[in-house]
Design an enzyme around this catalytic site. Structure first.
Site, PDB file in Angstrom:
ATOM      1  N   ASP A   5      62.707  31.215  24.320  1.00 14.84           N
ATOM      2  CA  ASP A   5      63.947  30.699  23.738  1.00 14.84           C
ATOM      3  C   ASP A   5      64.019  31.049  22.256  1.00 14.84           C
ATOM      4  O   ASP A   5      65.060  31.492  21.744  1.00 14.84           O
ATOM      5  CB  ASP A   5      63.994  29.190  23.941  1.00 14.84           C
ATOM      6  CG  ASP A   5      65.405  28.621  23.916  1.00 14.84           C
ATOM      7  OD1 ASP A   5      66.370  29.400  24.004  1.00 14.84           O
ATOM      8  OD2 ASP A   5      65.540  27.390  23.824  1.00 14.84           O
TER       9      ASP A   5
ATOM     10  N   HIS B  23      72.091  34.247  25.296  1.00 10.29           N
ATOM     11  CA  HIS B  23      72.298  32.984  26.003  1.00 10.29           C
ATOM     12  C   HIS B  23      73.467  33.064  26.979  1.00 10.29           C
ATOM     13  O   HIS B  23      73.459  32.386  28.015  1.00 10.29           O
ATOM     14  CB  HIS B  23      72.494  31.837  25.009  1.00 10.29           C
ATOM     15  CG  HIS B  23      71.206  31.192  24.617  1.00 10.29           C
ATOM     16  ND1 HIS B  23      70.333  31.762  23.706  1.00 10.29           N
ATOM     17  CD2 HIS B  23      70.601  30.040  25.042  1.00 10.29           C
ATOM     18  CE1 HIS B  23      69.269  30.988  23.573  1.00 10.29           C
ATOM     19  NE2 HIS B  23      69.407  29.935  24.367  1.00 10.29           N
TER      20      HIS B  23
ATOM     21  N   HIS C 166      71.979  34.696  29.965  1.00  5.87           N
ATOM     22  CA  HIS C 166      71.184  33.666  30.648  1.00  5.87           C
ATOM     23  C   HIS C 166      72.091  32.798  31.516  1.00  5.87           C
ATOM     24  O   HIS C 166      71.780  32.510  32.679  1.00  5.87           O
ATOM     25  CB  HIS C 166      70.467  32.789  29.619  1.00  5.87           C
ATOM     26  CG  HIS C 166      70.015  31.478  30.178  1.00  5.87           C
ATOM     27  ND1 HIS C 166      70.847  30.377  30.241  1.00  5.87           N
ATOM     28  CD2 HIS C 166      68.831  31.090  30.710  1.00  5.87           C
ATOM     29  CE1 HIS C 166      70.203  29.365  30.797  1.00  5.87           C
ATOM     30  NE2 HIS C 166      68.973  29.769  31.082  1.00  5.87           N
TER      31      HIS C 166
ATOM     32  N   HIS D 121      64.276  27.885  31.360  1.00  5.52           N
ATOM     33  CA  HIS D 121      65.321  28.399  30.467  1.00  5.52           C
ATOM     34  C   HIS D 121      64.805  29.533  29.578  1.00  5.52           C
ATOM     35  O   HIS D 121      65.384  30.619  29.530  1.00  5.52           O
ATOM     36  CB  HIS D 121      65.843  27.247  29.604  1.00  5.52           C
ATOM     37  CG  HIS D 121      66.782  27.648  28.523  1.00  5.52           C
ATOM     38  ND1 HIS D 121      68.127  27.848  28.723  1.00  5.52           N
ATOM     39  CD2 HIS D 121      66.569  27.894  27.188  1.00  5.52           C
ATOM     40  CE1 HIS D 121      68.704  28.198  27.593  1.00  5.52           C
ATOM     41  NE2 HIS D 121      67.781  28.228  26.646  1.00  5.52           N
TER      42      HIS D 121
END
Length: 376
Positions: A169, A264, A267, A281
């Site tokens: 992340d 993101h 993602h 994540h």
């Protein structure tokens, strides 16, 4: 040009820091509603009992069903009202932390992450879900948590996979903030689901946020592997300290005040790939960061640095490592379509976004990862 930097009031990190939790509760009053899974509470119950006794405070265990739904957060708010607690504590992983934010509504909130798997603890936003785990809405609050308290001994004893996912992340933080900086895009309150009361209007990122985001990438390269090794041994070293701060504080400030971009969004698009659903994540964000670098045609040397880092700490660089053995162009287009909806952060990239280009970047990123593995 309007700029903003969003920060928690206090960030405290160290070994055995959980023993000081009672002090921070005492700054608000005598009791706190504790929002955490039963498993997480039992992991740290000795520290909770010791700090409650030392500072003469009490923890009201509200329980947590594991999902941040409107119903669950209303139930917890009712418990806080009935017990007349003076503050809210969110203890555990991302879901418990987000639930506590919703319950506290920006007031008297203490966040105690027990893993360093993502950068949500410092932010003033949360994600709401439906009972079945599907996305419901974003929630934004008037301020960030009052206190973020991180006990590195607790982090070191958690499975290493969580720390590594947090690095995934944090990996995206600089590359997304850089893209947003170049495009002068609005950050930290894009409000895709409509106007939110009590939220300041959107602003562009500050140079401070960009510098913090860059520091994330610097720290990961310097100490990511050594921190992983320390966590494997369940011990705290200065490398582990640095990466915990990187995953939680630097990445949290960097993403919220520096901005998100393609990684993101991609993602989020990967929800279309059922094989990837069970992965963390940060594991998916690591691969999506490679896809962003392909999309923007980043320097080869930079791409190789990212691949080297991911490989060294065992972050995924192929879709197969995320449970997707093969991807067709049609499947890549499904991911890209979700990633490119008008509200998504991918439009913070400093060039026009074309859905087919995003699909192609995902496919090429996967091929690059496969070739890297074949050489190593």
């Amino acid at each position: 040009m309007r700029k903003a930097l969003i920060l928690p009031t206090k960030y405290v990190q160290g070994e055995d820091e959980l023993l000081n939790l009672g002090y921070f509760v005492s700054t608000f009053g005598k009791s706190a509603l504790l929002i955490a899974s039963q498993e997480d509470v039992e992991r740290v119950r000795p520290q909770l009992e010791a700090t409650a006794e030392k500072f003469d405070v009490s923890f009201i265990e509200g329980g947590f069903n594991g999902e941040v739904t409107r119903e669950e957060t209303k139930r917890l708010q009712a418990v806080a009202t009935e017990k007349q607690t003076d503050c809210i504590i969110g203890l555990g992983g991302g879901k418990a932390i987000d639930a506590s934010k919703v319950v506290a509504e920006g007031e008297h909130l203490i966040i105690v992450p027990t893993i360093a798997a993502q950068d949500a603890p410092t932010s003033h936003s949360a994600v709401l879900y439906h009972e079945d785990g599907s996305f419901d809405d974003y929630a934004y609050f008037k301020q960030s948590p009052s206190v973020v308290l991180v006990d590195t001994k607790v982090i070191a004893k958690a499975p290493t996979r969580f720390l590594v996912a947090g690095m995934g992340d944090a990996l995206s933080t600089y590359f997304e903030a850089r893209a947003t900086h170049h495009s002068y895009s609005r950050v930290n309150a894009s409000l895709p689901m409509g106007t939110r009361e009590g939220v300041t209007p959107p602003a562009v990122g500050t140079y401070a946020a960009l510098a913090l985001a860059k520091l994330c990438w610097d720290h990961l390269r310097e100490d990511g592997l050594r921190a992983k090794i320390a966590c494997d041994a369940n011990v705290v070293t200065e490398a582990l300290n640095k990466i915990v701060e990187t995953n939680i504080l630097l990445s949290g400030l960097g993403f919220e005040s520096g901005g998100l971009a393609a990684a993101h969004a991609i993602h989020n698009g990967m929800t279309a790939l059922h094989g990837a659903h069970s992965y963390l994540h940060g594991e998916k964000v690591a691969f999506a960061t490679i896809a962003q670098l392909v999309l923007e045609n980043a320097d080869q040397s930079e791409l190789e640095e990212v691949l080297d880092f991911c490989y060294s700490v065992n972050l995924p660089i192929t879709l197969a490592e995320l449970g997707v053995e093969n991807i067709t162009f049609e499947e890549a287009m499904e991911v890209a379509k979700i990633a490119c909806i008008p509200e998504e952060s991918i439009h913070s990239m400093p060039f026009p976004i074309i859905v087919e280009d995003v699909a192609n970047a995902i496919i090429v990123a996967d091929k690059i990862g496969q070739e890297y593995h074949s050489k190593h």
